[in-house]
Design a protein around this motif. Structure first.
Motif, PDB file in Angstrom:
ATOM      1  N   ASP A 444       0.836  -1.211   0.000  1.00 30.23           N
ATOM      2  CA  ASP A 444       0.000   0.000   0.000  1.00 30.23           C
ATOM      3  C   ASP A 444       0.864   1.251   0.000  1.00 30.23           C
ATOM      4  N   GLN A 445       1.902   1.193   0.785  1.00 33.99           N
ATOM      5  CA  GLN A 445       2.817   2.334   0.875  1.00 33.99           C
ATOM      6  C   GLN A 445       3.433   2.625  -0.496  1.00 33.99           C
ATOM      7  N   LEU A 446       3.841   1.572  -1.171  1.00 30.74           N
ATOM      8  CA  LEU A 446       4.425   1.726  -2.501  1.00 30.74           C
ATOM      9  C   LEU A 446       3.402   2.296  -3.479  1.00 30.74           C
ATOM     10  N   LYS A 447       2.189   1.849  -3.313  1.00 32.74           N
ATOM     11  CA  LYS A 447       1.120   2.319  -4.201  1.00 32.74           C
ATOM     12  C   LYS A 447       0.935   3.822  -4.026  1.00 32.74           C
ATOM     13  N   GLU A 448       0.983   4.246  -2.773  1.00 32.10           N
ATOM     14  CA  GLU A 448       0.898   5.683  -2.464  1.00 32.10           C
ATOM     15  C   GLU A 448       1.994   6.453  -3.194  1.00 32.10           C
ATOM     16  N   MET A 449       3.148   5.831  -3.258  1.00 30.32           N
ATOM     17  CA  MET A 449       4.292   6.480  -3.897  1.00 30.32           C
ATOM     18  C   MET A 449       4.206   6.415  -5.418  1.00 30.32           C
ATOM     19  N   GLY A 450       3.221   5.679  -5.911  1.00 31.70           N
ATOM     20  CA  GLY A 450       3.070   5.568  -7.360  1.00 31.70           C
ATOM     21  C   GLY A 450       3.826   4.395  -7.947  1.00 31.70           C
ATOM     22  N   VAL A 451       4.014   3.388  -7.119  1.00 30.17           N
ATOM     23  CA  VAL A 451       4.754   2.220  -7.590  1.00 30.17           C
ATOM     24  C   VAL A 451       3.821   1.018  -7.649  1.00 30.17           C
ATOM     25  N   ALA A 452       3.821   0.352  -8.781  1.00 30.27           N
ATOM     26  CA  ALA A 452       3.020  -0.861  -8.932  1.00 30.27           C
ATOM     27  C   ALA A 452       3.940  -2.061  -8.825  1.00 30.27           C
ATOM     28  N   ILE A 453       3.521  -3.059  -8.065  1.00 30.62           N
ATOM     29  CA  ILE A 453       4.391  -4.227  -7.933  1.00 30.62           C
ATOM     30  C   ILE A 453       3.675  -5.487  -8.389  1.00 30.62           C
ATOM     31  N   GLU A 454       4.486  -6.431  -8.822  1.00 32.49           N
ATOM     32  CA  GLU A 454       3.964  -7.712  -9.276  1.00 32.49           C
ATOM     33  C   GLU A 454       4.795  -8.825  -8.685  1.00 32.49           C
ATOM     34  N   ASP A 455       4.126  -9.723  -7.988  1.00 28.15           N
ATOM     35  CA  ASP A 455       4.824 -10.883  -7.447  1.00 28.15           C
ATOM     36  C   ASP A 455       4.720 -12.028  -8.436  1.00 28.15           C
ATOM     37  N   SER A 456       5.800 -12.738  -8.578  1.00 29.65           N
ATOM     38  CA  SER A 456       5.724 -13.963  -9.375  1.00 29.65           C
ATOM     39  C   SER A 456       6.644 -14.997  -8.762  1.00 29.65           C
ATOM     40  N   LYS A 457       6.678 -16.156  -9.385  1.00 23.98           N
ATOM     41  CA  LYS A 457       7.491 -17.245  -8.853  1.00 23.98           C
ATOM     42  C   LYS A 457       8.946 -16.821  -8.653  1.00 23.98           C
ATOM     43  N   ASP A 458       9.432 -16.052  -9.623  1.00 19.59           N
ATOM     44  CA  ASP A 458      10.848 -15.690  -9.536  1.00 19.59           C
ATOM     45  C   ASP A 458      11.083 -14.317  -8.916  1.00 19.59           C
ATOM     46  N   GLY A 459      10.193 -13.919  -8.043  1.00 19.41           N
ATOM     47  CA  GLY A 459      10.450 -12.681  -7.324  1.00 19.41           C
ATOM     48  C   GLY A 459       9.453 -11.580  -7.635  1.00 19.41           C
ATOM     49  N   THR A 460       9.766 -10.426  -7.089  1.00 21.83           N
ATOM     50  CA  THR A 460       8.861  -9.299  -7.226  1.00 21.83           C
ATOM     51  C   THR A 460       9.449  -8.271  -8.184  1.00 21.83           C
ATOM     52  N   THR A 461       8.634  -7.839  -9.141  1.00 20.13           N
ATOM     53  CA  THR A 461       9.061  -6.747 -10.009  1.00 20.13           C
ATOM     54  C   THR A 461       8.191  -5.538  -9.720  1.00 20.13           C
ATOM     55  N   TRP A 462       8.722  -4.369 -10.045  1.00 21.95           N
ATOM     56  CA  TRP A 462       7.955  -3.151  -9.777  1.00 21.95           C
ATOM     57  C   TRP A 462       8.234  -2.117 -10.851  1.00 21.95           C
ATOM     58  N   ARG A 463       7.342  -1.152 -10.954  1.00 20.32           N
ATOM     59  CA  ARG A 463       7.572  -0.041 -11.887  1.00 20.32           C
ATOM     60  C   ARG A 463       6.773   1.177 -11.437  1.00 20.32           C
ATOM     61  N   TRP A 464       7.210   2.321 -11.877  1.00 20.19           N
ATOM     62  CA  TRP A 464       6.485   3.550 -11.617  1.00 20.19           C
ATOM     63  C   TRP A 464       5.236   3.581 -12.497  1.00 20.19           C
ATOM     64  N   GLY A 465       4.195   4.136 -11.943  1.00 22.77           N
ATOM     65  CA  GLY A 465       3.013   4.260 -12.799  1.00 22.77           C
ATOM     66  C   GLY A 465       1.823   3.743 -12.082  1.00 22.77           C
TER      67      GLY A 465
END
Length: 465
Positions: A444-465
């Motif tokens: 949620d904190q990241l979302k506030e900052m404008g960061v979208a995250i995606e969890d998958s088998k090989d870890g978590t990726t994120w991006r601005w937007g």
RNA sequence: GGCGUCGUGGCCAAGUGGUAAGGCGAGGGUCUGCAAAAUCCUUAUUCACGGGUUCAAAUCCCGUCGACGCCUCCA
């Protein structure tokens, strides 16, 4: 074979240039006295897309867009602000140029201004008087004599007789015919003016485009563009002036974009229902504005509302997804899947060209991009490596570029990135411990900052937007 | 009143004679701790309405209704 709807014939015609591989295109720009709005952006984007496509098809495009920097409204506004009119217009010219840049609109090859075309405008008017297409009136104005042009009205498909019948047309005292229009307007007391054979004054609205066309592109051009609200009287009068002056067909193709609609009405300065380009770009990206235009038909009214904007925004995100890298654990694709992807890229190109060739069917072109993005995403889901995705992604990017879409991910500063990465590390740790509450809190904190995250088998990726 | 563009699913929108692209939204599945993203499936027997032409029409013709633009500055 490219086909274009030609306003003057009211038919879709095969596109053939005057000179091989060269397109001379003149597009009416704006009158600079205020912030430009998203309706102007629509027009600029439409012709930017056309220009990019013509270049993609191998033409060299001479793209001229003028600035009307001498005009009643500019004079009035300058008076209000106590500013020199040419300074004011120059300010808004710079402003509009930067708006267009922000919208990823390619700069025109030339941007002539009325104030810098005076000698030619005067020469043009003198020529028309000599050929008896125009006359100096007793009040110091010079008018074009519409009855001297047997074709007058052929662009907008009007007859002089019908227009005269309208009760709203008042016969100017100095005019020989009520539809005669001003080539030169005598200056009023204290107004900005230029010397001319008919005394101090300034050009009428239409003559500037005829003169600038001649100066920049010559007697005949391939495409003349603008909003469809310019068909009459502006473009009609341009034709009358230019063809009376040169005796040649002025423009081969007349291309007009539809009006952007806000609340069911045309967005316009006089109606006051305006969203400026700057306001728009403060909350949404240039790609979203462009996607809105691409989703529609350039000749039809374009709906500008929450729903169409939200859709455009989602569409851009969806296209961006195709450019994301392969999974870090990608095992590679089998040969047949690789060739499926390759042929998807091929048909996307074919389909995009076919759509665009058909009077710039941008909605069809975008559909081709969606098909390819789906193929790329499927390949990635099935374990394609970056190398295997690369070729398709390259053609995807190229095709999106033809439409002028950048599809860039937002960037953060390195400080911000470091902060995000630290949070991601903390969250990954929390997830390992199955501390879901903490994990979700960080998300949620990241979302506030404008960061979208995606969890998958090989870890978590994120991006601005 | 004149000229022009147009009327396709909840929304945006392709398609102009051979039986409805694509996107958004919605519902369901895969994936996920839950999400998100991606992906898969479903979502118009029907193209404003009424006639007509045709073996066949959303697509052509006629009429009706409606929307938007221009006819005044306007992208």
């Amino acid at each position: 074979m490219l086909k274009i709807y030609n306003t003057i014939s009211r038919k879709t015609e095969e596109f053939q240039t005057l000179e091989p591989n060269l397109v001379k295109m003149y597009v009416c720009g704006v009158t600079v006295y205020n912030d430009a709005h998203v309706g102007h952006a629509m027009s600029a984007l439409v012709f930017d897309i056309i220009r990019r496509y013509l270049e993609y098809r191998g033409y060299t495009v001479k793209h001229v867009m003028n600035y009307t920097d001498v005009d009643d409204k500019i004079i009035n506004r300058a008076k209000q602000l106590g500013e020199d009119p040419l300074k004011l217009s120059q300010r808004y010219i710079n402003d509009y140029a930067s708006d267009l840049k922000s919208l990823n609109v390619l700069p025109a090859t030339a941007n002539p201004q009325v104030s810098q075309t005076m000698p030619l405008i005067i020469k043009f008017i003198e020529g028309l008087i000599q050929k008896e297409h125009a006359y100096a009136a007793s009040n110091g104005d010079v008018y074009f004599r519409v009855t001297s042009d047997p074709d007058y009205g052929r662009l907008s498909n009007r007859k002089l007789d019908d227009m005269q019948a309208g009760a709203r047309i008042e016969v100017g005292e100095a005019k020989d015919h009520p539809m005669d229009f001003a080539l030169w307007k005598a200056a009023k007391e204290g107004e900005i003016s230029w010397d001319s054979p008919w005394g101090k004054g300034r050009p009428g609205w239409h003559i500037e485009c005829s003169a600038m066309n001649l100066a920049e592109l010559g007697e005949q051009i391939d495409i003349h563009g603008g909003g469809n609200d310019l068909i009459f009287p502006h473009h009609e009068n341009e034709i009358a002036q230019s063809e009376s002056y040169t005796g040649k067909e002025f423009s081969r193709y007349w291309v007009h974009n539809g009006m952007l609609q806000l609340g069911g009405e045309k967005m316009s300065k006089s109606l006051g229902n305006i969203v400026s380009i700057k306001e728009f770009l403060s909350t949404r990206s240039a790609d979203v504005m462009r996607m809105l235009v691409l989703n529609g038909t350039y000749r039809a009214p374009l709906l500008f509302n929450d729903e169409t904007l939200a859709a455009a925004e989602k569409n851009v995100e969806r296209l961006k997804s195709a450019l994301r890298p392969a999974s870090s654990t990608a095992k590679g694709l089998a040969a047949d899947a690789v060739s499926t992807l390759a042929s998807a890229a091929e048909s996307a190109k074919t389909n995009l060209i076919e759509a665009m060739d058909s009077d710039f069917n941008t909605a069809g072109a975008v559909a081709a991009l969606f098909e390819l993005s789906k193929a790329i995403n499927t390949a990635r889901d099935n374990g394609a490596t970056n190398e295997q995705l690369g070729l398709a992604q390259a053609s995807f990017k190229e095709l999106a570029g033809v439409l002028g879409l950048k599809l860039e991910e937002k960037q953060g500063s390195s400080d911000q990135d470091a902060q995000v990465n630290a949070l991601i590390v903390e969250r990954t740790e929390a997830r390992k411990q199955k501390q879901w509450a903490r994990s979700d809190e960080i998300r949620d904190q990241l979302k506030e900052m404008g960061v979208a995250i995606e969890d998958s088998k090989d870890g978590t990726t994120w991006r601005w937007g």
